[in-house]
Write a protein that holds these residues in place. Structure first.
Motif, mmCIF file in Angstrom:
data_model
loop_
_atom_site.group_PDB
_atom_site.id
_atom_site.type_symbol
_atom_site.label_atom_id
_atom_site.label_comp_id
_atom_site.label_asym_id
_atom_site.label_seq_id
_atom_site.Cartn_x
_atom_site.Cartn_y
_atom_site.Cartn_z
ATOM 1 N N ARG A 24 0.775 -1.235 0.012
ATOM 2 C CA ARG A 24 0.135 0.017 -0.206
ATOM 3 C C ARG A 24 0.873 1.369 -0.184
ATOM 4 N NH1 ARG A 24 -3.365 -3.118 3.327
ATOM 5 N NH2 ARG A 24 -2.505 -2.437 5.244
ATOM 6 N N SER A 28 1.289 3.971 -3.078
ATOM 7 C CA SER A 28 0.892 5.317 -2.824
ATOM 8 C C SER A 28 1.998 6.342 -3.176
ATOM 9 C CB SER A 28 0.724 5.884 -1.152
ATOM 10 O OG SER A 28 -0.605 4.947 -0.927
ATOM 11 N N ARG A 64 12.144 2.139 5.551
ATOM 12 C CA ARG A 64 13.062 3.080 5.228
ATOM 13 C C ARG A 64 13.779 2.893 3.921
ATOM 14 N NH1 ARG A 64 17.764 3.615 9.355
ATOM 15 N NH2 ARG A 64 16.100 3.863 10.577
ATOM 16 N N LEU A 122 4.263 13.428 2.120
ATOM 17 C CA LEU A 122 3.029 13.445 2.376
ATOM 18 C C LEU A 122 2.453 11.916 2.551
ATOM 19 C CD1 LEU A 122 1.779 16.168 -0.177
ATOM 20 C CD2 LEU A 122 2.401 16.548 2.309
ATOM 21 N N VAL A 123 3.006 11.102 1.958
ATOM 22 C CA VAL A 123 2.403 9.788 2.137
ATOM 23 C C VAL A 123 2.793 9.096 3.615
ATOM 24 C CG1 VAL A 123 2.679 7.339 1.384
ATOM 25 C CG2 VAL A 123 2.308 9.079 -0.473
ATOM 26 N N ARG A 125 3.275 10.888 6.121
ATOM 27 C CA ARG A 125 2.863 11.608 7.155
ATOM 28 C C ARG A 125 1.344 11.298 7.466
ATOM 29 N NH1 ARG A 125 3.198 13.940 11.053
ATOM 30 N NH2 ARG A 125 2.671 16.295 10.350
ATOM 31 N N TYR A 126 0.778 11.241 6.105
ATOM 32 C CA TYR A 126 -0.835 11.188 6.174
ATOM 33 C C TYR A 126 -1.345 9.774 5.923
ATOM 34 C CZ TYR A 126 -0.232 16.073 6.862
ATOM 35 O OH TYR A 126 0.227 17.316 7.137
ATOM 36 N N LEU A 127 -0.606 8.788 5.223
ATOM 37 C CA LEU A 127 -0.980 7.641 5.214
ATOM 38 C C LEU A 127 -0.446 6.651 6.114
ATOM 39 C CD1 LEU A 127 -2.648 5.257 3.471
ATOM 40 C CD2 LEU A 127 -0.392 5.069 2.368
ATOM 41 N N ASP A 129 0.878 7.843 8.857
ATOM 42 C CA ASP A 129 0.755 8.486 10.333
ATOM 43 C C ASP A 129 2.126 8.622 10.839
ATOM 44 O OD1 ASP A 129 -2.438 7.467 10.852
ATOM 45 O OD2 ASP A 129 -1.723 9.268 10.419
ATOM 46 N N HIS A 137 13.791 10.950 10.129
ATOM 47 C CA HIS A 137 14.744 9.911 10.563
ATOM 48 C C HIS A 137 14.678 9.068 9.353
ATOM 49 C CE1 HIS A 137 17.082 7.106 12.857
ATOM 50 N NE2 HIS A 137 16.196 6.234 12.660
ATOM 51 N N LEU A 154 1.728 20.323 -0.014
ATOM 52 C CA LEU A 154 0.428 20.668 0.422
ATOM 53 C C LEU A 154 -0.155 21.735 -0.553
ATOM 54 C CD1 LEU A 154 0.102 19.640 3.916
ATOM 55 C CD2 LEU A 154 -0.939 18.482 2.293
ATOM 56 N N PHE A 163 -5.783 23.302 6.533
ATOM 57 C CA PHE A 163 -5.008 21.988 6.642
ATOM 58 C C PHE A 163 -3.558 22.045 6.509
ATOM 59 C CE2 PHE A 163 -3.608 17.877 6.416
ATOM 60 C CZ PHE A 163 -3.513 17.331 5.295
ATOM 61 N N THR B 4 -10.133 18.696 3.211
ATOM 62 C CA THR B 4 -9.939 18.942 4.379
ATOM 63 C C THR B 4 -8.947 17.812 4.704
ATOM 64 O OG1 THR B 4 -11.445 17.333 5.543
ATOM 65 C CG2 THR B 4 -11.818 19.730 5.202
ATOM 66 N N GLU B 5 -7.975 17.865 5.828
ATOM 67 C CA GLU B 5 -7.170 16.921 6.228
ATOM 68 C C GLU B 5 -7.668 15.703 6.324
ATOM 69 O OE1 GLU B 5 -4.958 17.793 9.899
ATOM 70 O OE2 GLU B 5 -4.110 15.818 10.146
ATOM 71 N N PHE B 8 -8.130 13.963 3.023
ATOM 72 C CA PHE B 8 -6.789 13.763 2.490
ATOM 73 C C PHE B 8 -6.462 12.497 2.855
ATOM 74 C CE2 PHE B 8 -3.434 13.998 -0.187
ATOM 75 C CZ PHE B 8 -2.080 14.116 0.647
ATOM 76 N N ARG B 9 -6.713 12.112 4.091
ATOM 77 C CA ARG B 9 -6.179 10.974 4.672
ATOM 78 C C ARG B 9 -6.958 9.799 4.085
ATOM 79 N NH1 ARG B 9 -2.923 11.269 9.193
ATOM 80 N NH2 ARG B 9 -2.587 13.197 10.085
ATOM 81 N N LEU B 12 -6.063 8.896 0.637
ATOM 82 C CA LEU B 12 -4.841 8.205 0.831
ATOM 83 C C LEU B 12 -5.262 6.719 1.002
ATOM 84 C CD1 LEU B 12 -2.071 10.526 1.982
ATOM 85 C CD2 LEU B 12 -2.316 9.895 -0.239
ATOM 86 N N ALA B 16 -4.883 3.633 -1.583
ATOM 87 C CA ALA B 16 -3.821 2.433 -1.139
ATOM 88 C C ALA B 16 -4.403 1.422 -1.013
ATOM 89 C CB ALA B 16 -3.103 2.842 0.045
#
Lengths: 183, 339
Positions: A24, A28, A64, A122-123, A125-127, A129, A137, A154, A163, B4-5, B8-9, B12, B16
């Motif tokens: 996944r 992405s 990583r 972005l992936v 951070r937001y997929l 998390d 890192h 963004l 956002f 919005t956030e 977007f989440r 994704l 995916a």
């Protein structure tokens, strides 16, 4: 170098258990199922050589390797394959009922046109998390770079201005264990 | 209304989760590992020779023969002699902690270049390195599995900025650097902090497909999504090799999307003008490439067209053993939707 049957079995179990989530992530990033599968397998082959030396949960290391393989010009061997500088988002003439769907499609396409590092940030951070520290890192960059790349990415997606990436992330443990579950 | 956030989440997560073709991944990964090991066995002599030359020890008789299994273990890591359509031009091996830096020279004759790194057993996974070309930083970060650097397409501008000239020697330097080191001058890692391990860096130059050792065909081919409709060509319908055309309307941008699951060469032309050449040299991947063209790029190639003009896109396919490629022409309109 000979591998023990136990080492190979552990590796195989990891591939079976953790591949869905890694795939996944790869999809992405690449926006293509075939390329995602290739990226995942390329990364697993790289990990194999270090498998015996790893302590603890290998998932963060594998993730990583996968992301850095993608970011570092992997498969960028075709001429003219460059991301567009500006995302072309214009919800213009879509029927009202389809506008939301159209916007989401356009954001997904625009994400695919971002430079690789911005897309990866972005992936992650937001997929996935990950926190800003964890993302930094993993990519081998500073937290400031993560914030900058996220902000630029963004902005190009023209996400709602409210956002905005948080600047007060709690200092999560960078190597917090993540357990793979089968299936 | 902008997303919005949460939207977007959700987007994704939904994208995916879309289904992908089922594969026997464990078996495929192990096949790749075996293949990689076999390819590396053939270059043990060359890498050993390069490493010894770099450290100042000259061997009178260097060989690229397969290593004697009774001889001393080969140094790690090993770079494939052929990889991703290219041949290893030159390479160097850094042995830590004895070395903090290694340099070697290469003389390219073509702009299709790529720099690859690989680690041997024992290399610390969080160890940072920097690769410089003629003193200019090319890459930096954790050295293991960093993949290839530099565009493989003929990009004179990219390599010229690093001081590379065809027919002239250039220098590559691989250095151990401190964590979070940043260009333009990443700080070297103090000798006391070097851990044991070895790392290789090599320069590859693309070779013609006819000169590339293609792998044997596997029993099962990768799945190739079918394409149909205007602006598409599917080799299963038109044939594996030959010259084929489609018509497409030019917008602000036009994308020629090629996909291949078999080795072969594809030459792309627009209105008879050569635009790109995309080679595939593997059976075990679905290789996709997007040749993205705007009207400026087309004009520079000798194709002078206005928005809304119909052009002829030609595919010249050759050296495919099976009909394993497709072409789809996309002409995104002003709303970003595909054509």
């Amino acid at each position: 170098m000979a591998r023990s049957a136990e080492t190979t079995s552990d590796f195989d179990d990891f591939v079976v258990g953790c591949s869905p989530g890694l795939l996944r992530l790869a999809y992405s990033l690449t926006h293509d199922h075939g390329l995602a599968e290739d990226l995942l397998q390329t990364s697993l082959v790289k990990v194999w050589s270090a498998w015996r030396r790893m302590d603890g949960d290998p998932l963060p290391y594998v993730r990583r390797v996968l992301v850095n393989t993608y970011v570092s010009s992997w498969r960028r061997r075709w001429r003219h394959e460059v991301p567009t500088e500006a995302a072309d988002l214009d919800v213009g003439s879509s029927p009202p009922g389809d506008q939301r769907v159209g916007e989401r499609d356009q954001v997904w396409q625009a994400l695919g046109r971002l430079p690789r590092r911005q897309r990866a940030v972005l992936v992650l951070r937001y997929l996935e998390d990950l926190s800003e520290q964890e993302t930094a890192h993993l990519l081998g960059v500073s937290v400031g770079t993560v914030k900058s790349q996220a902000s630029k990415g963004l902005a190009r997606l023209r996400i709602d201005p409210s956002f905005a990436p948080s600047s007060t992330d709690s200092p999560d443990s960078i190597d917090s264990p993540v357990t793979c579950r089968e299936g | 209304m902008p997303l919005t956030e949460d939207d977007f989440r959700t987007l994704l997560a939904e994208r995916a989760a879309t289904a992908s073709p089922p594969v026997d991944r464990v078996a495929s990964v192990h096949r790749r590992i075996v293949r990689r090991r076999r390819q590396r066995t053939g270059v043990v002599g060359a890498v050993l020779g390069a490493a010894l030359l770099v450290t100042g020890v000259a061997l009178p008789h260097l060989s690229t023969r397969r290593s004697d299994p009774i001889a001393a273990p080969a140094p790690r890591p090993l770079l494939d002699q052929y990889a991703d359509g290219g041949k290893l031009l030159a390479s160097g091996v850094l042995q830590s902690p004895q070395q903090g830096e290694v340099s070697f020279r290469f003389t390219p004759t073509d702009w299709h270049l790529q720099v690859k790194q690989d680690c041997g057993a024992g290399w610390p996974t969080d160890g940072w390195t920097a690769v410089r070309v003629n003193g200019h930083v090319l890459t930096f970060g954790t050295g293991c599995g960093s993949g290839a650097s530099g565009p493989y397409g003929a990009d004179q501008a990219f390599w010229s900025k690093l001081g590379v000239q065809l027919g002239q020697p250039s220098t590559i330097t691989l250095s151990l650097v401190v964590q979070d080191a940043q260009p333009p001058d990443p700080a070297p890692l103090p000798a006391a902090q070097r851990r044991a391990g070895s790392l290789a860096v090599g320069v590859y130059q693309r070779v013609p497909l006819a000169d590339y050792p293609l792998p044997p065909r596997p029993p099962t081919l990768q799945p190739l999504s079918r394409v149909s409709g205007p602006g598409t060509l599917d080799s299963r319908d038109v044939g594996a090799n030959g010259t084929f055309t489609v018509r497409a309307v030019v917008g602000p941008k036009i994308e020629l999307r090629t996909t291949a699951v078999a080795p072969g060469a594809i030459r792309l032309l627009v209105n008879g003008k050569a635009i790109n050449e995309v080679d595939s040299w593997r059976w075990d991947v679905v290789a996709g490439a997007g040749t993205n063209l705007d009207q400026d790029t087309l004009r520079r190639a000798g194709v002078d067209v206005a928005d809304g003009t119909t052009v002829t896109v030609t595919v010249e396919a050759s050296r495919f053993a099976v009909p394993g490629w497709t072409l789809a022409v996309r002409t995104p309109g002003p709303n970003g939707d595909g054509g």
